[in-house]
Design an enzyme around this catalytic site. Structure first.
Site, short mmCIF file in Angstrom:
data_model
loop_
_atom_site.label_atom_id
_atom_site.label_comp_id
_atom_site.label_asym_id
_atom_site.label_seq_id
_atom_site.Cartn_x
_atom_site.Cartn_y
_atom_site.Cartn_z
N LYS A 88 14.29 -31.97 69.89
CA LYS A 88 14.54 -31.67 68.23
C LYS A 88 14.21 -30.39 68.18
CE LYS A 88 14.76 -36.43 66.78
NZ LYS A 88 14.12 -37.46 65.74
N ASN A 143 18.11 -32.78 64.66
CA ASN A 143 18.66 -33.98 65.34
C ASN A 143 20.10 -34.31 65.41
OD1 ASN A 143 19.17 -34.90 62.67
ND2 ASN A 143 18.42 -37.25 63.21
N ASP A 188 16.80 -37.10 59.81
CA ASP A 188 15.58 -37.89 59.79
C ASP A 188 14.92 -38.19 58.43
OD1 ASP A 188 15.58 -38.46 62.62
OD2 ASP A 188 14.60 -36.78 62.99
N GLY A 219 -0.35 -39.31 61.26
CA GLY A 219 0.62 -38.44 62.26
C GLY A 219 1.08 -37.04 61.95
N ALA A 220 1.09 -36.31 62.70
CA ALA A 220 1.67 -34.99 62.48
C ALA A 220 2.39 -34.30 63.62
CB ALA A 220 0.41 -34.12 61.98
N ALA A 245 7.94 -36.43 64.45
CA ALA A 245 8.62 -37.30 63.43
C ALA A 245 7.80 -37.17 62.14
CB ALA A 245 8.22 -38.63 64.03
N ARG A 267 -5.24 -37.20 64.43
CA ARG A 267 -6.24 -37.07 65.18
C ARG A 267 -6.40 -35.59 65.44
NH1 ARG A 267 -4.75 -38.78 71.50
NH2 ARG A 267 -2.97 -37.44 70.98
N TYR A 307 9.86 -49.03 65.62
CA TYR A 307 10.62 -50.46 65.86
C TYR A 307 10.22 -51.18 66.48
CZ TYR A 307 14.81 -53.30 65.96
OH TYR A 307 15.67 -54.45 66.23
P1 ATR Z 1 7.08 -37.64 67.86
O1 ATR Z 1 8.24 -36.83 68.06
O2 ATR Z 1 7.21 -39.31 67.98
O3 ATR Z 1 6.42 -37.46 66.55
P2 ATR Z 1 4.86 -36.16 68.76
O4 ATR Z 1 5.52 -34.94 68.39
O5 ATR Z 1 4.35 -36.15 70.45
O6 ATR Z 1 5.82 -37.35 69.11
O7 ATR Z 1 3.65 -36.78 68.01
C1 ATR Z 1 3.03 -37.93 68.42
C2 ATR Z 1 2.18 -38.41 67.16
O8 ATR Z 1 1.34 -39.37 67.44
C3 ATR Z 1 0.88 -37.16 66.80
O9 ATR Z 1 0.63 -37.29 65.62
C4 ATR Z 1 -0.13 -37.57 67.77
O10 ATR Z 1 -1.41 -37.27 67.40
P3 ATR Z 1 -1.76 -35.84 67.93
O11 ATR Z 1 -1.40 -34.62 66.92
O12 ATR Z 1 -3.33 -35.77 67.71
O13 ATR Z 1 -1.58 -35.49 69.25
C5 ATR Z 1 0.16 -39.08 67.40
N1 ATR Z 1 -0.65 -39.90 68.74
C6 ATR Z 1 -0.20 -40.01 70.10
N2 ATR Z 1 -1.11 -40.67 70.95
C7 ATR Z 1 -2.08 -40.87 70.12
C8 ATR Z 1 -3.53 -41.56 70.35
N3 ATR Z 1 -3.65 -41.90 71.59
N4 ATR Z 1 -4.44 -41.35 69.18
C9 ATR Z 1 -4.12 -40.97 67.97
N5 ATR Z 1 -2.93 -40.39 67.72
C10 ATR Z 1 -2.01 -40.40 68.75
#
Ligand code: ATR
Length: 283
Positions: A64, A85, A100, A125-126, A129, A150, A226
């Site tokens: 994306k 997307n 999205d 999350g950041a 998505a 995180r 999901y």
């Molecule tokens: P997506 O496109 O699904 O959003 P991504 O861009 O890889 O995938 O983002 C994954 C999200 O899940 C991020 O917010 C990530 O946190 P970080 O920014 O700290 O990486 C979070 N995430 C994934 N695994 C994690 C874990 N084990 N603990 C905490 N946060 C996690």
């Protein structure tokens, strides 16, 4: 004849072919939607192939962001969140859109009758998505967004992008492990959006300590995953209105369908198609 498709890496789990073909069939347009596994390094070549051979493409993880540099034009909402997307291909010209954010907005309306305008959100999350949906929310009148992630720097990057758009939405960061900050963020929001990838695997930890959730809290919880995640299980125990990511997937697909056809899709047909086994005709 396949004229539309979803690409990703992986992609075989995608429910888009069944869901989109259900909508196309209801409009008397046959089943023109397929599926293709495209690796990141194959994306530029695929986009040039698509330019000549397809009318529409849905892109899922991990394409994306990278595809933004490969399209001829982006809709304002895609440019705002730097995520695409959906491709609309007209006479070889490629327009990139992002559905999205509007998909999640419609899902909140459908599941909880909750508008985005004037509401306070806590995003867990950041990543990609969270970025696509939160920026759409900020541009759609959300009062405030707290990002609990995180990695703080990724949240700060989204907050900076939102600030550059001059919206009225107030944004801030809360560290997921800081109990007081998280308790305050939960208390002061109308809706929690779970937008991390945690929960995809059954042994994943929750995105924050679920003991922080309290009964009789006046909020709703939407998990973009999901699946029946630990967060959703806890929310149900506490009688907090909650839902998983299904309706968002349907609504983002419905918005792609509108862009491609100019027609209103039959959402119930799409919901039925979504429940069929994933996958589709490979192209
Ligand atoms: P997506 O496109 O699904 O959003 P991504 O861009 O890889 O995938 O983002 C994954 C999200 O899940 C991020 O917010 C990530 O946190 P970080 O920014 O700290 O990486 C979070 N995430 C994934 N695994 C994690 C874990 N084990 N603990 C905490 N946060 C996690």
């Amino acid at each position: 004849m396949i004229k539309y498709l979803v690409i990703g890496d992986p992609v075989s789990h995608s429910r888009s072919p069944k869901m989109q073909n259900a909508a196309f069939e209801k409009c008397g347009l046959g089943s023109p939607y397929g599926i293709r596994h495209v690796k990141p390094e194959e994306l530029p070549q695929f986009v040039e192939y698509a330019r000549k051979n397809f009318r529409g493409v849905n892109l899922t993880v991990p394409h994306k962001q990278m595809v933004c540099d490969l399209v001829d034009e982006m809709t304002p909402r895609a440019a705002n969140c730097k995520s695409v997307n959906t491709l609309l291909i007209t006479d070889g010209y490629i327009l990139g859109d992002s559905t999205d954010g509007v998909g999640l907005e419609q899902a909140l309306r459908y599941n909880f009758d909750l508008p985005v305008n004037g509401k306070r959100f806590l995003f867990a999350g950041a990543g990609g998505a969270a970025r696509a949906t939160a920026i759409h929310f900020a541009c759609s009148g959300a009062e405030s967004i707290v990002f609990a992630n995180r990695t703080e720097s990724k949240a700060v990057e989204i907050i900076r992008d939102i600030e550059a758009l001059n919206t009225t939405c107030r944004c801030s960061f809360a560290a997921p492990q800081e109990r007081e900050a998280m308790a305050a963020a939960i208390k002061n929001c109308d809706c929690i959006i779970q937008a991390t990838s945690l929960g995809l695997k059954d042994d994943d930890p929750p995105p924050f300590d679920l003991e922080l959730l309290k009964e009789n809290t006046d909020l709703v919880i939407f998990d973009t995953i999901y699946k029946n995640t630990k967060l959703l299980q806890r929310a149900r125990e506490l009688n907090i209105p909650c839902s998983g990511g299904k309706e968002m997937l349907i609504q983002q697909g419905a918005e792609s369908f509108r862009l491609w056809t100019g027609m209103e899709p039959d959402l119930d047909a799409m919901r039925e198609g979504f429940e069929l086994p994933p996958g589709g005709v490979e192209v």
